[in-house]
Scaffold this motif. Structure first.
Motif, PDB file in Angstrom:
ATOM      1  N   TRP A 198     -13.493  -8.909  46.105  1.00  0.00           N
ATOM      2  CA  TRP A 198     -12.329  -8.649  45.676  1.00  0.00           C
ATOM      3  C   TRP A 198     -11.175  -9.250  46.643  1.00  0.00           C
ATOM      4  CZ3 TRP A 198     -12.369  -2.670  43.814  1.00  0.00           C
ATOM      5  CH2 TRP A 198     -13.222  -2.540  42.952  1.00  0.00           C
ATOM      6  N   HIS A 199     -11.286  -9.294  47.721  1.00  0.00           N
ATOM      7  CA  HIS A 199     -10.285  -9.684  48.622  1.00  0.00           C
ATOM      8  C   HIS A 199      -9.976 -11.302  48.219  1.00  0.00           C
ATOM      9  CE1 HIS A 199      -8.035 -10.980  52.175  1.00  0.00           C
ATOM     10  NE2 HIS A 199      -7.897  -9.711  52.767  1.00  0.00           N
ATOM     11  N   ALA A 200     -10.872 -12.073  48.050  1.00  0.00           N
ATOM     12  CA  ALA A 200     -10.739 -13.500  47.694  1.00  0.00           C
ATOM     13  C   ALA A 200     -10.216 -13.415  46.275  1.00  0.00           C
ATOM     14  CB  ALA A 200     -12.233 -14.238  47.835  1.00  0.00           C
ATOM     15  N   MET A 201     -10.471 -12.655  45.306  1.00  0.00           N
ATOM     16  CA  MET A 201     -10.085 -12.726  43.930  1.00  0.00           C
ATOM     17  C   MET A 201      -8.641 -12.368  43.988  1.00  0.00           C
ATOM     18  SD  MET A 201      -9.069 -10.414  41.420  1.00  0.00           S
ATOM     19  CE  MET A 201      -9.675  -8.705  42.013  1.00  0.00           C
ATOM     20  N   ILE A 202      -7.997 -11.595  44.837  1.00  0.00           N
ATOM     21  CA  ILE A 202      -6.820 -10.955  44.772  1.00  0.00           C
ATOM     22  C   ILE A 202      -5.913 -12.023  45.435  1.00  0.00           C
ATOM     23  CG2 ILE A 202      -5.001  -9.441  45.888  1.00  0.00           C
ATOM     24  CD1 ILE A 202      -7.029  -7.417  45.710  1.00  0.00           C
ATOM     25  N   GLY A 203      -6.399 -12.608  46.385  1.00  0.00           N
ATOM     26  CA  GLY A 203      -5.779 -14.061  46.879  1.00  0.00           C
ATOM     27  C   GLY A 203      -4.987 -13.847  48.004  1.00  0.00           C
ATOM     28  N   GLU A 204      -3.502 -13.726  48.326  1.00  0.00           N
ATOM     29  CA  GLU A 204      -2.756 -13.701  49.169  1.00  0.00           C
ATOM     30  C   GLU A 204      -3.315 -12.391  50.174  1.00  0.00           C
ATOM     31  OE1 GLU A 204      -0.205 -13.421  52.287  1.00  0.00           O
ATOM     32  OE2 GLU A 204      -0.194 -11.676  50.954  1.00  0.00           O
ATOM     33  N   PRO A 205      -3.998 -12.917  51.434  1.00  0.00           N
ATOM     34  CA  PRO A 205      -4.612 -11.746  52.398  1.00  0.00           C
ATOM     35  C   PRO A 205      -3.595 -10.643  52.619  1.00  0.00           C
ATOM     36  CG  PRO A 205      -4.682 -14.198  53.236  1.00  0.00           C
ATOM     37  CD  PRO A 205      -3.659 -14.259  52.106  1.00  0.00           C
ATOM     38  N   THR A 206      -2.408 -10.665  53.063  1.00  0.00           N
ATOM     39  CA  THR A 206      -1.784  -9.473  53.327  1.00  0.00           C
ATOM     40  C   THR A 206      -1.402  -8.491  52.179  1.00  0.00           C
ATOM     41  OG1 THR A 206      -0.289 -10.845  54.869  1.00  0.00           O
ATOM     42  CG2 THR A 206       0.526  -8.511  54.127  1.00  0.00           C
ATOM     43  N   ILE A 207      -1.237  -9.145  50.952  1.00  0.00           N
ATOM     44  CA  ILE A 207      -1.260  -8.206  49.887  1.00  0.00           C
ATOM     45  C   ILE A 207      -2.710  -7.753  49.498  1.00  0.00           C
ATOM     46  CG2 ILE A 207      -0.728  -8.087  47.194  1.00  0.00           C
ATOM     47  CD1 ILE A 207       1.517  -9.997  47.808  1.00  0.00           C
ATOM     48  N   ALA A 208      -3.604  -8.660  49.529  1.00  0.00           N
ATOM     49  CA  ALA A 208      -5.148  -8.188  49.490  1.00  0.00           C
ATOM     50  C   ALA A 208      -5.338  -6.917  50.256  1.00  0.00           C
ATOM     51  CB  ALA A 208      -5.903  -9.415  49.612  1.00  0.00           C
ATOM     52  N   ASP A 209      -5.099  -6.975  51.495  1.00  0.00           N
ATOM     53  CA  ASP A 209      -5.375  -5.983  52.441  1.00  0.00           C
ATOM     54  C   ASP A 209      -4.710  -4.550  51.825  1.00  0.00           C
ATOM     55  OD1 ASP A 209      -6.757  -7.253  53.953  1.00  0.00           O
ATOM     56  OD2 ASP A 209      -5.222  -8.204  55.573  1.00  0.00           O
ATOM     57  N   ALA A 210      -3.407  -4.748  51.647  1.00  0.00           N
ATOM     58  CA  ALA A 210      -2.729  -3.565  51.159  1.00  0.00           C
ATOM     59  C   ALA A 210      -3.191  -3.012  50.064  1.00  0.00           C
ATOM     60  CB  ALA A 210      -1.262  -3.887  50.848  1.00  0.00           C
TER      61      ALA A 210
END
Length: 249
Positions: A198-210
């Motif tokens: 899911w993290h890679a699918m969402i993309g931008e690391p900071t927003i993915a983490d949030a």
């Protein structure tokens, strides 16, 4: 009573009045039976309205139809515990993953059906359609109202999560939605993509983490296993009824 909207009490009064007078019911017993009928009538009406407003793909899916004898990765104790609804009161999530055709959508609708029984508001939406609705709402100025509507529903079912990568605007829209619902409401997410992707699918690391911080850390995970139901000619394993229902993703 009918003029006051007490339809259940009116029906109960007619039924009692038509019964044999020799039953000997006193005034308190009459009143108790009439109130019971009114309470039942109102509960049934609320339940029907919740199912209609939810617009679920499979509104008749229910926990009772799950066949736990099948080898699908379903834990009977976990499912029956979730059916009690405490996870909704605690504002937790359910994450359903598994390959296409294993019954994720049907099972998510069964949990949503149970939530409606427990008097919770429910809404079902496919994630690709959600992004379309959000994009249109931004164009015509309805976006704040749309997010408020989605934020208020007590159980939101997000079907077909992670079918494609997200644009910058979609990431921000998801973050806003989950921020509004975090620790206030519950969500069911179905996805073919494992949580690890899911993290890679969402993309931008900071927003993915949030986003993931607001989803997975307080989620009950169910991973469905086995071959696609669409490849089978026999009645599917997840449910003893409605073959076409369990063939959903």
């Amino acid at each position: 009573m009918a003029a006051l909207g007490l339809t259940g009490m009116a029906d109960a009064w007619k039924a009692l009045n038509d019964q044999d007078a020799d039953q000997g019911l006193d005034r308190n017993e009459w009143l108790g039976l009439m109130l019971d009928r009114e309470a039942t009538y109102r509960a049934d009406k609320r339940f029907a309205n919740r199912l209609r407003n939810a617009k679920m793909r499979f509104p008749n899916a229910c926990i009772e139809d799950i066949d736990f004898r099948a080898s699908r990765g379903l834990n009977r104790r976990q499912v029956l515990s979730l059916a009690q609804g405490d996870w909704i009161k605690a504002h937790e999530q359910i994450v359903l993953t598994g390959q296409t055709g294993t019954g994720k959508t049907w099972l998510s609708c069964a949990f949503a059906h149970q939530a409606a029984r427990l008097d919770h508001s429910v809404s079902y939406v496919r994630v690709p359609r959600l992004f379309e609705d959000m994009a249109m709402a931004r164009l015509d100025g309805r976006f704040p109202r749309l997010v408020d509507k989605l934020a208020r529903v007590q159980l939101l079912v997000l079907d077909d999560w992670g079918t494609h990568g997200l644009s910058d605007q979609q990431r921000l829209d998801l973050l806003e939605l989950f921020e509004e619902r975090y620790q206030r409401r519950s969500t069911i997410i179905t996805a073919q993509l494992p949580v690890s992707g899911w993290h890679a699918m969402i993309g931008e690391p900071t927003i993915a983490d949030a986003i993931l911080d607001r989803i997975v850390h307080n989620a009950h995970r169910i991973e469905l296993k086995g071959d696609s139901m669409r490849r089978k000619d026999r009645t599917p394993d997840l449910t003893e009824n409605q073959k076409t229902e369990t063939m959903a993703s």
